[in-house]
Design an enzyme around this catalytic site. Structure first.
Site, PDB file in Angstrom:
ATOM      1  N   GLU A   1      48.082  -4.594 -15.123  1.00 50.19           N
ATOM      2  CA  GLU A   1      47.230  -5.774 -13.928  1.00 50.19           C
ATOM      3  C   GLU A   1      49.570  -5.915 -13.453  1.00 50.19           C
ATOM      4  O   GLU A   1      50.182  -6.300 -12.264  1.00 50.19           O
ATOM      5  CB  GLU A   1      46.392  -6.333 -14.022  1.00 50.19           C
ATOM      6  CG  GLU A   1      46.749  -6.788 -12.533  1.00 50.19           C
ATOM      7  CD  GLU A   1      46.701  -8.050 -11.928  1.00 50.19           C
ATOM      8  OE1 GLU A   1      47.160  -9.039 -11.954  1.00 50.19           O
ATOM      9  OE2 GLU A   1      45.698  -9.044 -13.061  1.00 50.19           O
TER      10      GLU A   1
ATOM     11  N   GLU B   1      55.563  -8.455 -20.546  1.00 48.35           N
ATOM     12  CA  GLU B   1      54.198  -8.470 -19.647  1.00 48.35           C
ATOM     13  C   GLU B   1      53.258  -9.415 -20.574  1.00 48.35           C
ATOM     14  O   GLU B   1      52.211 -10.213 -20.424  1.00 48.35           O
ATOM     15  CB  GLU B   1      54.073  -8.029 -18.491  1.00 48.35           C
ATOM     16  CG  GLU B   1      55.068  -7.910 -17.494  1.00 48.35           C
ATOM     17  CD  GLU B   1      55.154  -9.189 -16.679  1.00 48.35           C
ATOM     18  OE1 GLU B   1      54.160  -9.738 -16.454  1.00 48.35           O
ATOM     19  OE2 GLU B   1      56.139  -9.230 -16.607  1.00 48.35           O
TER      20      GLU B   1
END
Length: 655
Positions: free
Chosen positions: A133, A208
């Site tokens: 995401e 991330e």
């Protein structure tokens, strides 16, 4: 409108089924802009997405005339709707080539909404869905900056721009009142999820998700946006308690894992597994696309089909769909789970929460509505029976658990307290819960309490007050909460039939409706857990030492060349992060110009009638589109004749 007439004197902002969408289950926001505190991590009270909107057989909609749907060569029209409760027409399409399902709702609402949702269950706690995401929003095929959404925010007038990770799905919604801006947002989001840079560039996964670094002392350390975020989550007592409650009820399906990622498991996620998860879950056949607003429907489909056809050309066609398996209700006796949470030298007190899994098969719309009213009777207000019993007991500092959670495939109910003193207090809290439920099963609820809860739930449904939160986005999240499990996409948006059926049942059987429900779902339900969390002043130090030991073992197993490779990748990532986007890359991000902004102020017609119906009262009325039978009235009284000495008494009349 032949809906029941309800009058309310103020705008009421307690639409918890909608507003908690942003407050609790959301695992994370997506782009590197300031994140609201409520969007950090999954919590148990999570996302009551339209929890009080209930199912209605879709055939009941078929006899209602509907607006003509758009016809498009690339889409099959599956069904048309009129959602009377919210005054919108809808069409369900399937993209012929990729099998992507699309729900397109047409209204006169200028606040346009788009969302694409993928079903993303993961049997492990590596946080892959959460990391993806974040990662898909770090550049794509057409929008080549490192963080397109930072640039996009600078030139957008959006009313919503975010992303959510649930335990079984990932949503990417946007909203804007400006048509050009809306299309810009939709383009960027579609390109991000279908053609992301992250599946070709391991540095995005490293940034991330997680990566190794070598510190100044030459020791290894874990770094990464999601890794660091989840370490913070796992230091929160409330978060740890909520997670144990969820896991305790779901030992056999994906809800027992942590979609946000457990810091112990995140470093086991390889780039290859990360990419494979995207390939498997982010194909259009596994997606649900939602449109809402006043923009032309044909243009929605034109925009969407371009991306879907491009995806099929580049990645191939697939009809693979993910599904969530049911957790059987198989406990023969309550499961007792003990956990710990970190505290400082000052110490802390215990948490105790009692949890139930309510269903292991689909429930009807009226049963879902009944559960929501029962939840309101038990936990909805400070005067609700179970909440009041716990608060009045004085056994803890605050009530926890949150009651009903029904945004996933299966519903749960939880109640307990935090700040409880010792084992005797823990036992006593459980006793209060048991005694209160047994009393209700025998005596039922007061009739006035039932009327108040029924009225509160009905008003929430009809008003659908989302505040500044886009109405279309609330509808999308409500639709998705059933759609991804195979329901008709509008089932969770309609409630008239279920409401009428429940009222008829109450008229016929009275309080038996509630005593029966308490026994069935709580007292006689053995798929139950008791989660007890104890403070541990040494836990934080232990976690740090265990991580150091793991990293030391990893380094001890490395050659000198492998350590240098870690250092090289670390420096490469830092250089990429520090490097500014080129002018060419920044130019790929769409923006608005002043000429794109609407300078007209929207006005609603106002009719003023003096001496209304001979009453001597002046009435100012504004007729709004689709208020679902709710009339908002404010009464003003001329008090200029009240003596000044009596003026301090006027607030008493406000009640």
């Amino acid at each position: 409108d032949d809906s029941p007439f309800i009058i309310h004197t103020t705008v009421w902002f307690s639409m918890r089924a909608v507003l908690s969408i942003l407050m609790l289950t959301v695992l994370s926001t997506s782009f590197r802009v300031p994140r609201p505190a409520y969007a950090k991590a999954f919590q148990r009270k999570a996302q009551r997405t339209l929890s009080t909107t209930t199912s209605l057989p879709s055939t009941s909609l078929d006899n209602t005339p509907v607006a003509e749907s758009a016809s498009h060569k690339d889409f099959d029209t599956i069904k048309t709707y009129f959602v009377k409760e919210y005054g919108c027409y809808g069409t369900l399409y399937t993209h012929k080539r990729t099998k992507c399902e699309v729900l397109s709702l047409k209204t006169d609402d200028t606040n346009k909404v788009f969302g694409i949702t993928f079903t993303t269950p993961n049997p492990a706690s590596t946080g892959v869905a959460h990391i993806l995401e974040h990662s898909v929003l770090c550049g794509s095929r057409k929008y080549t900056t490192k963080e397109p959404f930072v640039e996009l925010m600078r030139g957008s007038v959006n009313t919503f721009l975010n992303a959510f990770t649930y335990p079984d799905r990932t949503c990417y919604p946007v909203a804007s009142q400006n048509l050009k801006d809306f299309r810009n947002l939709v383009n960027v989001y579609l390109d991000a999820v279908l053609f992301p840079r992250c599946v070709k560039d391991p540095n995005v996964h490293a940034q991330e998700g997680w990566h190794l670094e070598v510190d100044k002392e030459g020791q290894l350390a874990y770094k990464g946006v999601v890794y660091n975020e989840m370490k913070g989550v796992y230091s929160s007592p409330d978060s740890l308690s909520n997670r144990e409650c969820q896991r305790s009820l779901f030992p056999d399906n994906v809800y027992g894992t942590d979609s946000g990622g457990d810091p112990l498991d995140i470093p086991s996620l390889s780039f290859e597994s990360f990419r494979s998860f995207w390939e498997e879950k982010y194909n259009p056949a596994n997606a649900k696309v939602f449109f809402y607003g006043d923009d032309p429907e044909e243009e929605r489909l034109d925009l969407l089909t371009g991306y879907l056809n491009d995806y099929a050309d580049e990645w191939g066609e697939s009809d693979a769909r993910s599904a969530v398996s049911w957790q059987p209700k198989r406990f023969e006796s309550p499961s007792v789970v003990r956990g710990k949470y970190p505290v400082g030298e000052g110490g802390g007190k215990d948490y105790v929460t009692v949890n139930w899994l309510l269903n292991d098969e689909p429930i009807t719309g009226v049963e879902s509505l009944k559960l929501n009213v029962l939840d309101h009777l038990l936990m909805g207000t400070t005067k609700s029976a179970l909440r009041k019993s716990l608060s009045d007991s004085g056994l803890g500092e605050d009530v926890t658990g949150g009651g009903l959670s029904d945004e996933l495939l299966q519903a749960t109910f939880s109640a307990g307290m935090k700040g409880v003193a010792g084992e005797e207090g823990v036992e006593n809290v459980q006793g209060v819960i048991e005694e209160t439920l047994q009393r209700i099963a025998q005596e039922g609820f007061e009739e006035d309490d039932v009327k108040a809860s029924m009225n509160a739930i009905e008003f929430q449904l009809r008003e659908f007050n989302t505040g500044s939160f886009p109405k279309g986005l609330s509808l999308m999240l409500g639709s998705i909460s059933g759609w991804i499990y195979g329901k008709d996409p509008v089932e969770n948006l309609v409630f008239e039939s279920a409401l009428s059926e429940l009222k008829a049942d109450l008229e016929a059987r009275g309080g038996e409706v509630w005593t029966e429900a308490v026994k069935k779902y709580l007292i006689d339900n053995t798929h139950k857990s008791v989660v007890i969390m104890n403070p541990d002043s040494e836990m934080e130090a232990k976690v740090v030492e265990e991580e150091k030991a793991r990293l030391k073992a990893i380094k001890d197993g490395m050659t000198a060349e492998e350590v240098k490779e870690v250092e090289r990748k670390m420096e490469e990532l830092k250089e990429l992060q520090a490097k500014e986007d080129s002018a060419e890359d920044i130019a790929t991000i769409p923006t608005l110009s002043r000429s794109d902004l609407n300078r007209e102020v929207e006005e609603y017609p106002l009719t003023v009638t003096s001496d209304f119906d001979g009453s001597g009262v002046t009435v100012a009325a504004s007729h709004m589109p689709s208020t679902s039978g709710v009339v908002y009235a404010t009464l003003g009284v001329d008090v200029s004749g009240v003596p000044l000495d009596d003026a301090p008494l006027l607030p008493v009349l406000q009640g």
